[in-house]
Enzyme design. Structure first.
Site, PDB file in Angstrom:
ATOM      1  N   CYS A 161      36.989  -8.892 -42.671  1.00  0.00           N
ATOM      2  CA  CYS A 161      35.785  -8.145 -43.020  1.00  0.00           C
ATOM      3  C   CYS A 161      34.593  -9.098 -43.196  1.00  0.00           C
ATOM      4  O   CYS A 161      34.092  -9.637 -42.229  1.00  0.00           O
ATOM      5  CB  CYS A 161      36.031  -7.273 -44.237  1.00  0.00           C
ATOM      6  SG  CYS A 161      34.792  -5.962 -44.454  1.00  0.00           S
ATOM      7  N   HIS A 206      41.222  -4.279 -43.257  1.00  0.00           N
ATOM      8  CA  HIS A 206      41.776  -5.053 -44.371  1.00  0.00           C
ATOM      9  C   HIS A 206      43.308  -5.017 -44.375  1.00  0.00           C
ATOM     10  O   HIS A 206      43.916  -4.111 -44.949  1.00  0.00           O
ATOM     11  CB  HIS A 206      41.272  -4.495 -45.704  1.00  0.00           C
ATOM     12  CG  HIS A 206      39.847  -4.804 -46.005  1.00  0.00           C
ATOM     13  ND1 HIS A 206      39.464  -5.889 -46.756  1.00  0.00           N
ATOM     14  CD2 HIS A 206      38.700  -4.170 -45.655  1.00  0.00           C
ATOM     15  CE1 HIS A 206      38.142  -5.916 -46.875  1.00  0.00           C
ATOM     16  NE2 HIS A 206      37.659  -4.879 -46.205  1.00  0.00           N
ATOM     17  N   GLU A 228      45.242  -6.902 -46.102  1.00  0.00           N
ATOM     18  CA  GLU A 228      45.727  -7.158 -47.469  1.00  0.00           C
ATOM     19  C   GLU A 228      45.787  -5.889 -48.306  1.00  0.00           C
ATOM     20  O   GLU A 228      46.378  -5.892 -49.402  1.00  0.00           O
ATOM     21  CB  GLU A 228      44.854  -8.215 -48.157  1.00  0.00           C
ATOM     22  CG  GLU A 228      43.539  -7.730 -48.754  1.00  0.00           C
ATOM     23  CD  GLU A 228      42.437  -7.501 -47.735  1.00  0.00           C
ATOM     24  OE1 GLU A 228      41.303  -7.178 -48.144  1.00  0.00           O
ATOM     25  OE2 GLU A 228      42.700  -7.631 -46.524  1.00  0.00           O
TER      26      GLU A 228
END
Length: 271
Positions: A96, A235, A237
């Site tokens: 990002c 994302h 994560e």
């Protein structure tokens, strides 16, 4: 062999560093959340790491553009040490805001060969405002687009969440995309289908539903020519566990989320 060390490099405004470090640690890496100013004070500390990751967030509040200040500091104050890192057999990941930083610094799409370019006014590409002019947060379906990138090995498609206002990839000319295709640098694309709550794939007739920011060629992630640098807007994560998926109960998902594999690939590269 010792577990690879990961430098999760944060700046004022970064807010995804801890969960990104957790992701690498969960896969067997040894991750440290390192403040940019610490690295500027002692650039040689980057030599102790095998993976450099710039996580998501809003570095410097995106005050003059997403990743602009962060990228400027990488080039002006850490240029030599980053060049050495890119030249070595090491990995770089930007998520990002990290992708925005790598692209605006010139780490992507050029990799080590183009890092020395000083004139950023002739950059091949940049990330700018979403086509709707708004911050957009939702889940997207992605396909791996023929890339040889280390982080995407044995991954064909995956669901991940996005959360950004400046995720639309634009290029200086149409020929740039053709060059990326020939060099296998288009890593991830927004897919024109999605997995529904019934587990089946359904076509998305609305272009903006499939590609929510309007990126050229539906590009959601970009690799350098070597396959050792990856930048992506979604994302990974935020999808380490099946229970983080919005349809995990209907789909009866269990175990690791799709994002976990990406971090695992990075750690496994050093086995």
């Amino acid at each position: 062999m010792a577990a690879p060390r990961v430098c999760v490099l944060r700046a004022p405004g970064t807010n995804c560093d801890l969960e990104t470090a957790f992701a690498f640690n969960s896969c067997g890496g040894v991750a440290d959340a390192v403040h940019l100013y610490r690295l500027i004070e002692r650039p040689a500390m980057l030599d102790d790491y095998q993976i450099l990751c710039i996580p998501g967030g809003f570095s410097y509040g995106d005050d003059i553009g997403a990743g602009v200040v962060f990228s400027s500091q990488l080039r002006s104050q850490l240029g030599d040490v980053v060049q050495q890192f890119l030249t070595a057999d090491k990995l770089v990941l930007g998520i990002c805001n990290g992708f925005q930083t790598l692209l605006k610094a010139g780490v992507l799409p050029y990799g080590a060969d183009g890092w020395g370019k000083s004139d950023r006014s002739e950059a091949d590409a940049t990330l700018t405002w979403n086509h709707n002019g708004k911050y957009t947060a939702r889940w997207v379906h992605l396909k791996v687009a023929g890339s040889n990138n280390v982080f995407l090995r044995d991954i064909d498609e995956l669901d991940l969440p996005i959360a950004h206002a400046e995720g639309r990839l634009v290029t200086r000319s149409e020929s740039i995309v053709d060059k990326w295709r020939s060099q296998r640098q288009i890593a991830l694309q927004y897919a024109p289908w999605a997995r529904g709550s019934d587990g089946a794939s359904h076509p998305l007739n609305d272009r903006w539903d499939a590609n929510p920011n309007g990126a050229v060629a539906d590009i959601a992630g970009l690799s350098d020519p070597s396959g050792r640098v990856l930048g992506l807007m979604p994302h990974p994560e935020r999808f380490l566990f099946a229970t983080q998926h919005p349809h995990w109960t209907r789909l009866r998902l269990e175990g690791a989320g799709a994002g976990y594999k990406l971090f695992q690939n990075g750690v496994n590269y050093f086995e």
